[in-house]
Scaffold this motif. Sequence first.
Motif, PDB file in Angstrom:
ATOM      1  N   GLU A 168       3.738 -37.463  10.243  1.00  0.00           N
ATOM      2  CA  GLU A 168       2.975 -37.278   9.003  1.00  0.00           C
ATOM      3  C   GLU A 168       3.236 -35.899   8.429  1.00  0.00           C
ATOM      4  N   ARG A 171       6.299 -35.992   6.541  1.00  0.00           N
ATOM      5  CA  ARG A 171       6.124 -36.602   5.214  1.00  0.00           C
ATOM      6  C   ARG A 171       5.539 -35.599   4.229  1.00  0.00           C
ATOM      7  N   THR A 172       4.539 -34.840   4.664  1.00  0.00           N
ATOM      8  CA  THR A 172       3.955 -33.879   3.729  1.00  0.00           C
ATOM      9  C   THR A 172       4.976 -32.806   3.355  1.00  0.00           C
ATOM     10  N   GLY A 174       7.971 -33.458   2.710  1.00  0.00           N
ATOM     11  CA  GLY A 174       8.890 -34.047   1.745  1.00  0.00           C
ATOM     12  C   GLY A 174       9.991 -34.908   2.324  1.00  0.00           C
ATOM     13  N   ALA A 175       9.967 -35.166   3.641  1.00  0.00           N
ATOM     14  CA  ALA A 175      11.058 -35.928   4.240  1.00  0.00           C
ATOM     15  C   ALA A 175      10.924 -37.413   3.925  1.00  0.00           C
TER      16      ALA A 175
ATOM     17  N   VAL B  72       3.175 -39.339  -0.679  1.00  0.00           N
ATOM     18  CA  VAL B  72       3.012 -38.060   0.017  1.00  0.00           C
ATOM     19  C   VAL B  72       4.199 -37.130  -0.153  1.00  0.00           C
ATOM     20  N   GLU B  73       5.400 -37.677   0.082  1.00  0.00           N
ATOM     21  CA  GLU B  73       6.559 -36.790   0.165  1.00  0.00           C
ATOM     22  C   GLU B  73       6.906 -36.153  -1.177  1.00  0.00           C
ATOM     23  N   ILE B 102      14.831 -30.014   4.141  1.00  0.00           N
ATOM     24  CA  ILE B 102      14.667 -31.259   3.395  1.00  0.00           C
ATOM     25  C   ILE B 102      14.981 -31.027   1.922  1.00  0.00           C
TER      26      ILE B 102
END
Lengths: 274, 352
Positions: A168, A171-172, A174-175, B72-73, B102
Amino acid sequence: MKKRKKGARGFNSVMIVWLCATLFILLFPIFAIILMSFNTSKYGALPFEFTLKWYKQLFQSADLLSATGYSLWFSILVSTSAAVLGIMASMALRRMSRKWNKAFPTLMNVPVIIPWLVQAVALLLLFNLLGIGKSFASLYFGCLVAVMPHSFLITYSRIMTMDKYPEEAGRTLGATSMRIFLDITLPMVFPAVLSGWLMSFVLCFNCFSIQYYLAPFGTYTLPMLIYTMIRAGYNPDINAIATILTIVIAIVIFIMNKIGFDVGQLVGQGHKEK
Amino acid sequence: MSEIKIQNISKSFGSACVLNDISFEVKNGHLLSLLGPSGCGKTTLLRIIAGLEYADEGSVFVGERDLTPVPVEKRNIGVVFQNYALIPHMTVFNNIAYGLKIRKVKPDIIRKKVQEYISLVGLEGMTDRKVTQLSGGQQQRVALARALIIEPDILLLDEPLSALDRKIRAEMQYEIRRIQQQVGITTVFVTHDQEEALTMSDEILLMHNGRIEQLSTPKDIYNHPVSLYASDFLGKANTLVGILEFRDNGWFVSGDGWSFQVCPQEGFTAGEQVYLAIRGEQVAISSEPTDNSAACTIKNIIFTGEICRLMVDLQGTAMTVSCINVLADCFQIGQTIHIRVDPNITHYFKTS
Ligand SMILES: Nc1ncnc2c1ncn2[C@@H]1O[C@H](COP(=O)(O)OP(=O)(O)OP(=O)(O)O)[C@@H](O)[C@H]1O
Ligand SMILES: [Mg+2]
């Protein structure tokens, strides 16, 4: 990863005797075979006289070596397939409802419980019905069916107990889901995948009954060849190949254990312990 | 760096309603604490702001941007999780650099920026350590640096200090506040510790069963709680049941053998039964009776460090009053003392 605590209490004497007896029964046949492979007598008769002639004979007879080679690459192929499928199934199942979370692993356990012999016969019937009969494809799928549950269950239990927060966090940051899988999930489950792979490899190498029923005519895996040879008459070069395999596998397991242990420690949530 | 606007967020898990019509705003650069007991929905609300959970209703704005449909991303929000959520197989450097990698930032810029943030959070010299070899406080700093380095629009922290011991905790409270103000980032900080909320925040949002109980500045929420619940949650008040009276040109709440002067509050009438909330440290203690004081007996004296707690018996009602340590020596167990409250900071609430 099991770790014995440093301060764990020692065994008492009864337990030590019990342990020695158990280890003796487990390991004596293996040592006997290793010793016999170096013994001059064909029938394992004493006194022990050292020789390497069985090894010489082994390397001169092409059969055993080629069957070993076949078994090796075939097992690598099957266990790698099982590992990939195991990860895919675990990843998919993790996102499903609790009902499936329970039902599917139970379903996957069925092939573990059913004897291989029964499975082999059933699979042969099925493959005959499908028209592929005894062929490489049926050998491959048969062995895959037999080993896949092990690889899946090990990977799955790791994925389900694994901390989901690093993903998670990814994800935050940006992946995308692919990056998260490659950068975070896969390295975290890797020890489990590795031990699942190893397990599948050993099982696939050994699953004689399935190989016996499903291998195409003219193809001999090592267990099949040994079986055929023993029926024809026992020859100690079988001991020699068994010894080589035992040593190779022992080394592999030792290395895996070392890696697995270290990776496990790295991945485990042991914040407090240094 | 922008303000956060939460509008009418509701969320249920199955039949359990976890968040019920939550709306609030956080001003640019402010730190708002979400305060509430365990299970009141703080994490859920934070996860909805982060986009890790979807609200059934309502929307989340950051600046002018409506984030509700954004995954989210793509939200560009910095999140520090309760258990840090560091990537266990990566070093400190790689954890912090992950967000930049990323974003395909050039390696030399990444190196420079990571160094900068490592010194911002005070982790110099730990760059190449494995994160599993760090202490809780250090891991926390890594998590903070990792969230800040992507230059997020807002920062969300979910009980980041709950796993730390008291001393590091106080240190980190200060550190987080310092960094937050230095960076000037709008922040939502989840905690269930009232002291932490009071020390760190510009504003506190007190939650209760998925609803907003009170939203105010720390001082205001402490001194002027709007409900018995708020008054109890922020600094454990004594609750007395009494009757509101108007006599001698003043308002009083009286019970069996005691009567305290209070200020008039809107919506109350004389003769009504009310809960009177009295904070232990807002009580004046004397050995002689004074105007509007009540007599009580000391049952026990508890030493807690800088203050002493006197467990007293007020005509059959147990109360706790506090006084600073040096004063406590004047009292003994069994002694009768007289207590008085300041009407301006004493509140009462409806019983129903
Ligand atoms: N995924 C979920 N499924 C079902 N119920 C959930 C889920 N997540 C949270 N809940 C429920 O929602 C309620 C609020 O949970 P939440 O985690 O937001 O509480 P919290 O205020 O963060 O508590 P704490 O201080 O203990 O972290 C709890 O009653 C919890 O059981
Ligand atoms: Mg929580």
